[in-house]
Write a protein that holds these residues in place. Structure first.
Motif, PDB file in Angstrom:
ATOM      1  N   TYR A  68     -17.764 -41.979 -84.600  1.00 23.92           N
ATOM      2  CA  TYR A  68     -18.816 -41.124 -84.998  1.00 23.92           C
ATOM      3  C   TYR A  68     -19.810 -42.047 -85.719  1.00 23.92           C
ATOM      4  O   TYR A  68     -19.557 -42.926 -86.314  1.00 23.92           O
TER       5      TYR A  68
ATOM      6  N   LEU B 167     -15.794 -32.877 -82.309  1.00 23.88           N
ATOM      7  CA  LEU B 167     -16.164 -32.309 -83.434  1.00 23.88           C
ATOM      8  C   LEU B 167     -17.969 -32.214 -83.459  1.00 23.88           C
ATOM      9  O   LEU B 167     -18.358 -33.489 -83.440  1.00 23.88           O
TER      10      LEU B 167
ATOM     11  N   PHE C 291     -20.722 -31.620 -86.291  1.00 25.66           N
ATOM     12  CA  PHE C 291     -20.901 -31.615 -87.732  1.00 25.66           C
ATOM     13  C   PHE C 291     -22.167 -30.774 -88.108  1.00 25.66           C
ATOM     14  O   PHE C 291     -23.238 -31.256 -87.472  1.00 25.66           O
ATOM     15  N   GLY C 292     -22.094 -30.279 -89.115  1.00 22.21           N
ATOM     16  CA  GLY C 292     -23.440 -29.796 -89.716  1.00 22.21           C
ATOM     17  C   GLY C 292     -24.125 -31.039 -90.627  1.00 22.21           C
ATOM     18  O   GLY C 292     -23.347 -31.955 -90.796  1.00 22.21           O
ATOM     19  N   HIS C 293     -25.111 -30.772 -91.175  1.00 20.35           N
ATOM     20  CA  HIS C 293     -25.871 -31.835 -92.178  1.00 20.35           C
ATOM     21  C   HIS C 293     -24.865 -31.995 -93.415  1.00 20.35           C
ATOM     22  O   HIS C 293     -25.227 -33.164 -93.977  1.00 20.35           O
TER      23      HIS C 293
ATOM     24  N   LEU D  64      -6.161 -35.194 -87.190  1.00 25.18           N
ATOM     25  CA  LEU D  64      -6.969 -36.009 -86.752  1.00 25.18           C
ATOM     26  C   LEU D  64      -7.406 -36.768 -88.201  1.00 25.18           C
ATOM     27  O   LEU D  64      -7.666 -36.306 -89.362  1.00 25.18           O
TER      28      LEU D  64
ATOM     29  N   LEU E  83     -18.772 -31.432 -95.707  1.00 25.96           N
ATOM     30  CA  LEU E  83     -19.297 -31.274 -94.347  1.00 25.96           C
ATOM     31  C   LEU E  83     -18.428 -29.900 -93.647  1.00 25.96           C
ATOM     32  O   LEU E  83     -17.226 -29.893 -93.920  1.00 25.96           O
TER      33      LEU E  83
ATOM     34  N   LYS F 116     -17.528 -41.647-101.045  1.00 26.39           N
ATOM     35  CA  LYS F 116     -17.726 -43.144-100.782  1.00 26.39           C
ATOM     36  C   LYS F 116     -16.300 -43.801-100.897  1.00 26.39           C
ATOM     37  O   LYS F 116     -15.972 -44.747-100.122  1.00 26.39           O
ATOM     38  N   ILE F 117     -15.296 -43.184-101.756  1.00 23.39           N
ATOM     39  CA  ILE F 117     -13.970 -43.854-102.149  1.00 23.39           C
ATOM     40  C   ILE F 117     -13.018 -43.383-101.218  1.00 23.39           C
ATOM     41  O   ILE F 117     -12.202 -44.105-100.572  1.00 23.39           O
ATOM     42  N   GLN F 118     -13.177 -42.032-100.786  1.00 21.22           N
ATOM     43  CA  GLN F 118     -12.038 -41.471-100.298  1.00 21.22           C
ATOM     44  C   GLN F 118     -12.170 -41.233 -98.836  1.00 21.22           C
ATOM     45  O   GLN F 118     -11.620 -40.862 -97.932  1.00 21.22           O
ATOM     46  N   GLY F 119     -13.345 -41.253 -98.478  1.00 19.58           N
ATOM     47  CA  GLY F 119     -13.911 -41.250 -97.047  1.00 19.58           C
ATOM     48  C   GLY F 119     -13.955 -39.466 -96.669  1.00 19.58           C
ATOM     49  O   GLY F 119     -14.126 -38.823 -97.551  1.00 19.58           O
ATOM     50  N   LEU F 120     -13.598 -39.238 -95.473  1.00 19.70           N
ATOM     51  CA  LEU F 120     -13.680 -37.785 -95.074  1.00 19.70           C
ATOM     52  C   LEU F 120     -12.364 -37.164 -95.493  1.00 19.70           C
ATOM     53  O   LEU F 120     -11.092 -37.703 -94.933  1.00 19.70           O
TER      54      LEU F 120
ATOM     55  N   ALA G 216     -27.466 -37.000 -92.678  1.00 27.92           N
ATOM     56  CA  ALA G 216     -26.904 -36.088 -91.689  1.00 27.92           C
ATOM     57  C   ALA G 216     -25.465 -36.005 -91.427  1.00 27.92           C
ATOM     58  O   ALA G 216     -24.637 -36.438 -92.073  1.00 27.92           O
ATOM     59  N   GLY G 217     -24.887 -34.983 -90.510  1.00 26.17           N
ATOM     60  CA  GLY G 217     -23.820 -35.301 -90.080  1.00 26.17           C
ATOM     61  C   GLY G 217     -23.089 -36.129 -89.264  1.00 26.17           C
ATOM     62  O   GLY G 217     -23.941 -36.907 -88.865  1.00 26.17           O
TER      63      GLY G 217
ATOM     64  N   SER H 112      -7.674 -31.270 -83.287  1.00 27.67           N
ATOM     65  CA  SER H 112      -7.800 -32.566 -83.518  1.00 27.67           C
ATOM     66  C   SER H 112      -7.998 -33.396 -82.202  1.00 27.67           C
ATOM     67  O   SER H 112      -8.545 -34.412 -82.026  1.00 27.67           O
TER      68      SER H 112
ATOM     69  N   TYR I  66     -14.702 -30.559 -94.385  1.00 29.35           N
ATOM     70  CA  TYR I  66     -14.328 -31.784 -95.073  1.00 29.35           C
ATOM     71  C   TYR I  66     -15.209 -31.884 -96.397  1.00 29.35           C
ATOM     72  O   TYR I  66     -16.031 -31.805 -96.377  1.00 29.35           O
TER      73      TYR I  66
ATOM     74  N   ILE J  45     -12.337 -45.033 -93.200  1.00 36.02           N
ATOM     75  CA  ILE J  45     -12.917 -44.976 -94.358  1.00 36.02           C
ATOM     76  C   ILE J  45     -14.598 -44.848 -94.138  1.00 36.02           C
ATOM     77  O   ILE J  45     -15.492 -44.379 -94.961  1.00 36.02           O
TER      78      ILE J  45
ATOM     79  N   GLU K   9      -4.767 -24.412 -91.760  1.00 32.47           N
ATOM     80  CA  GLU K   9      -4.401 -25.672 -92.676  1.00 32.47           C
ATOM     81  C   GLU K   9      -5.191 -25.636 -93.716  1.00 32.47           C
ATOM     82  O   GLU K   9      -6.414 -25.440 -93.670  1.00 32.47           O
TER      83      GLU K   9
ATOM     84  N   GLN L 107     -16.471 -35.262 -98.220  1.00 30.64           N
ATOM     85  CA  GLN L 107     -16.929 -36.960 -98.123  1.00 30.64           C
ATOM     86  C   GLN L 107     -17.214 -37.431 -99.303  1.00 30.64           C
ATOM     87  O   GLN L 107     -18.288 -36.995 -99.980  1.00 30.64           O
TER      88      GLN L 107
END
Lengths: 115, 114
Positions: free
Chosen positions: B36, A104, A106-108, B102, A91, A39-43, B42-43, A100, A35, B106, A56, A37
């Motif tokens: 989440y 999940l 996640f790593g840092h 998924l 990420l 601030k504007i688009q998120g994930l 951090a993740g 899905s 992913y 935001i 995918e 990441q």
């Protein structure tokens, strides 16, 4: 704690460079996600692998982004050539199986800055 | 396609106050829902996974409500403390034309002040 490991934690690149981000999923997990990441688009989903097969490949990211998974315990994300707009946190996440519908892990993340 | 709207983007509360974050989704066939928490540097870490058949889900210090009629998912921190300061993301799973998808909200940056 054998969670998802991402390296490096921080990466600074100049415009036009090639950078490779690395990810080790949780041992035994079959699904791996990349992913971006901001601030504007998120994930935003970049790539999704199941049992090492690419399921995918995020359409908007295809031209300069390439994720690979050569074995079940290691994945890379290559950005070539980098552009300033690629500055973001990348990420990596894994799940046991189920895509899905599963939790999940996640790593840092890798914070990328492109000058 | 499926969309998930999350609000507010920023939320600042005092210690002991409640904090509510809401996500609205569009696909009535969505069936798995996630919250989440992401602490600085951090993740994301899972707070709760909710199935579509359960409306009220109690966690440690928080409640997740699922309103299927309004297609709304909410996270309610009942008595926030500074350790709750983080970015919170909802995520909704649905079945699309190319398989399971998924979608993340935001994110909401929550600040809890002493």
């Amino acid at each position: 704690d054998a969670g998802v490991t991402q390296t490096p934690r921080h990466e600074v690149a100049e415009k036009g460079q090639t950078i490779i981000l690395k990810c080790e999923p949780v041992s035994g997990h079959n699904d791996l996600f990349w992913y971006r990441q901001t601030k504007i688009q998120g994930l935003e989903l970049l790539s999704y692998f199941r049992s090492k097969s690419l399921m995918e490949d995020g359409g908007a990211f295809k031209d300069r982004f390439k994720a690979e998974m050569l074995n079940s315990s290691f994945s890379t994300l290559k950005i070539q050539p980098t552009e300033p707009k690629d500055s973001a946190v990348y990420l990596c996440a894994s799940s046991l199986q189920g895509g899905s519908n599963e939790r999940l892990f996640f790593g840092h993340g890798t914070k990328l800055s492109v000058l | 396609g499926e969309q998930v709207e999350q609000r507010p983007p920023h939320l600042s509360v005092r210690e002991g106050d409640s904090a509510v974050i809401i996500c609205t989704y569009t696909d009535p066939n969505s069936y798995y829902f996630f919250w989440y928490k992401q602490e600085p540097g951090a993740g994301l870490q899972l707070l709760m996974k909710v199935f579509s058949s359960t409306e009220i889900n109690e966690g440690q210090g928080f409640t997740v409500l699922l309103n299927k009629k309004d297609k709304q998912l909410s996270l309610n921190l009942t008595a926030a403390h500074p350790g709750d300061s983080a970015v919170y993301f909802c995520a909704v799973s649905f079945y699309g034309s190319s398989g399971n998808k998924l979608i993340f909200g935001i994110g909401t940056l929550l600040s809890v002040k002493p």
